[in-house]
Write a protein that holds these residues in place. Structure first.
Motif, PDB file in Angstrom:
ATOM      1  N   GLY A   1       0.826  -1.193   0.000  1.00  0.00           N
ATOM      2  CA  GLY A   1       0.000   0.000   0.000  1.00  0.00           C
ATOM      3  C   GLY A   1       0.861   1.243   0.000  1.00  0.00           C
ATOM      4  N   PRO A   2       0.274   2.409  -0.241  1.00  0.00           N
ATOM      5  CA  PRO A   2       1.055   3.654  -0.319  1.00  0.00           C
ATOM      6  C   PRO A   2       1.644   4.051   1.015  1.00  0.00           C
ATOM      7  N   SER A   3       2.658   4.903   0.961  1.00  0.00           N
ATOM      8  CA  SER A   3       3.255   5.438   2.188  1.00  0.00           C
ATOM      9  C   SER A   3       2.200   6.196   2.985  1.00  0.00           C
ATOM     10  N   GLY A   4       2.229   6.038   4.303  1.00  0.00           N
ATOM     11  CA  GLY A   4       1.272   6.713   5.159  1.00  0.00           C
ATOM     12  C   GLY A   4      -0.077   6.044   5.257  1.00  0.00           C
ATOM     13  N   SER A   5      -0.193   4.841   4.710  1.00  0.00           N
ATOM     14  CA  SER A   5      -1.493   4.159   4.706  1.00  0.00           C
ATOM     15  C   SER A   5      -1.783   3.408   5.993  1.00  0.00           C
ATOM     16  N   GLY A   6      -0.762   3.210   6.849  1.00  0.00           N
ATOM     17  CA  GLY A   6      -0.974   2.509   8.108  1.00  0.00           C
ATOM     18  C   GLY A   6      -0.193   1.219   8.260  1.00  0.00           C
ATOM     19  N   LYS A   7       0.637   0.881   7.275  1.00  0.00           N
ATOM     20  CA  LYS A   7       1.374  -0.384   7.320  1.00  0.00           C
ATOM     21  C   LYS A   7       2.311  -0.459   8.530  1.00  0.00           C
ATOM     22  N   SER A   8       3.064   0.604   8.758  1.00  0.00           N
ATOM     23  CA  SER A   8       3.996   0.613   9.894  1.00  0.00           C
ATOM     24  C   SER A   8       3.243   0.563  11.216  1.00  0.00           C
ATOM     25  N   SER A   9       2.093   1.219  11.273  1.00  0.00           N
ATOM     26  CA  SER A   9       1.280   1.173  12.496  1.00  0.00           C
ATOM     27  C   SER A   9       0.806  -0.247  12.764  1.00  0.00           C
ATOM     28  N   LEU A  10       0.449  -0.966  11.701  1.00  0.00           N
ATOM     29  CA  LEU A  10       0.012  -2.356  11.865  1.00  0.00           C
ATOM     30  C   LEU A  10       1.146  -3.212  12.426  1.00  0.00           C
ATOM     31  N   LEU A  11       2.339  -3.051  11.880  1.00  0.00           N
ATOM     32  CA  LEU A  11       3.473  -3.823  12.387  1.00  0.00           C
ATOM     33  C   LEU A  11       3.747  -3.489  13.852  1.00  0.00           C
ATOM     34  N   ALA A  12       3.644  -2.222  14.196  1.00  0.00           N
ATOM     35  CA  ALA A  12       3.903  -1.815  15.582  1.00  0.00           C
ATOM     36  C   ALA A  12       2.885  -2.421  16.541  1.00  0.00           C
ATOM     37  N   VAL A  13       1.630  -2.470  16.128  1.00  0.00           N
ATOM     38  CA  VAL A  13       0.591  -3.067  16.974  1.00  0.00           C
ATOM     39  C   VAL A  13       0.806  -4.567  17.116  1.00  0.00           C
ATOM     40  N   VAL A  14       1.049  -5.243  16.013  1.00  0.00           N
ATOM     41  CA  VAL A  14       1.247  -6.692  16.042  1.00  0.00           C
ATOM     42  C   VAL A  14       2.482  -7.065  16.853  1.00  0.00           C
ATOM     43  N   SER A  15       3.486  -6.185  16.833  1.00  0.00           N
ATOM     44  CA  SER A  15       4.730  -6.440  17.562  1.00  0.00           C
ATOM     45  C   SER A  15       4.657  -6.035  19.031  1.00  0.00           C
ATOM     46  N   THR A  16       3.503  -5.561  19.477  1.00  0.00           N
ATOM     47  CA  THR A  16       3.255  -5.096  20.852  1.00  0.00           C
ATOM     48  C   THR A  16       3.989  -3.803  21.191  1.00  0.00           C
TER      49      THR A  16
END
Length: 240
Positions: A41-56
């Motif tokens: 997905g495009p930059s700023g779409s939430g991908k990094s936020s998803l990884l941060a949540v899944v990684s606790t």
């Protein structure tokens, strides 16, 4: 072995002036052990936020993040700070976009440090030998047999990323989270890293979530999700 990661209606917002910005909008996904789910997905779409949540690393506003193993199911979203840190050490392997290796440590020492996190400083000699042996075996497995004693400055970008992957596997994680593993590599080295990740995941059975901008390898993933404005959608299977 039973391993699976499931996110159930995960929502995350950030303060934005007088209101809040939605980073993750009721995100649902499922990844079983030994498979890779790619998120694009495009930059700023939430991908990094998803990884941060899944990684606790970040706790969501609502929803569940369920990690299932033979020892039971834990809701990663409901853990306190200390519990989350313990789970990251014991069950989650994180492959960062940049290798972030410690310049003063050799390749084998980068892995040994991971095994010592959260333990008392002085380990019995037998444990230290076991740790060293495991670290060397992992470096061998990622194709760095002759590089155990080299420092990061003596390694190529692809080799540093291989150390990064081996380091994430040091504590036999049930969940492997990978952020843009090929972004700093040329096409040939990037393809070699994807080959390695596929081999490692199949061999070790980790449930794996991989974020990437590189569409060239999406057809090799088990499932592909696309994220736009915090919303995640499963994509049709592409066969090449």
């Amino acid at each position: 072995m039973t391993i699976a990661l499931t996110t159930d209606n995960v929502t995350l917002t950030y303060p934005d002036g007088a209101g809040r910005l939605t980073a993750l909008d009721r995100v649902n996904l499922h990844v079983t052990g030994g498979t890779i789910a790619a998120v694009t997905g495009p930059s700023g779409s939430g991908k990094s936020s998803l990884l941060a949540v899944v990684s606790t690393l970040i706790r969501p506003d609502s929803g569940r993040v369920l990690l299932e193993t033979d020892s039971g199911t834990v809701d990663l979203a409901g853990l306190g700070r200390r519990e989350a840190a313990a789970v990251r050490r014991s069950r989650i392997g994180i492959v960062f976009q940049q290798a972030n290796l410690v310049s003063a440590l050799t390749a084998v020492e980068q892995l040994e440090v991971m095994s010592h996190l959260g333990r008392r400083p002085r380990l019995p000699t037998a444990n230290r030998r076991e740790t060293r042996s495991k670290a060397r075996e992992l470096l061998d497995a990622v194709g760095l047999t002759d590089h155990h004693a080299k420092y990061p400055a003596q390694l190529s970008g692809g080799e540093r990323q291989r150390v990064n992957i081996a380091r994430a596997l040091m504590n036999d994680p049930a969940l492997l989270v990978i952020d843009e593993p090929t972004s700093a590599l040329d096409t040939e080295r990037g393809a070699a890293i994807i080959d390695l990740i596929l081999s490692v995941v199949r061999d070790r059975g980790s449930a794996t979530l991989l974020v990437t901008h590189d569409s060239a390898h999406l057809h090799r993933m088990d499932t592909v999700y696309r994220m736009v404005d915090g919303a995640l959608e499963l994509q049709p299977r592409v066969v090449v």
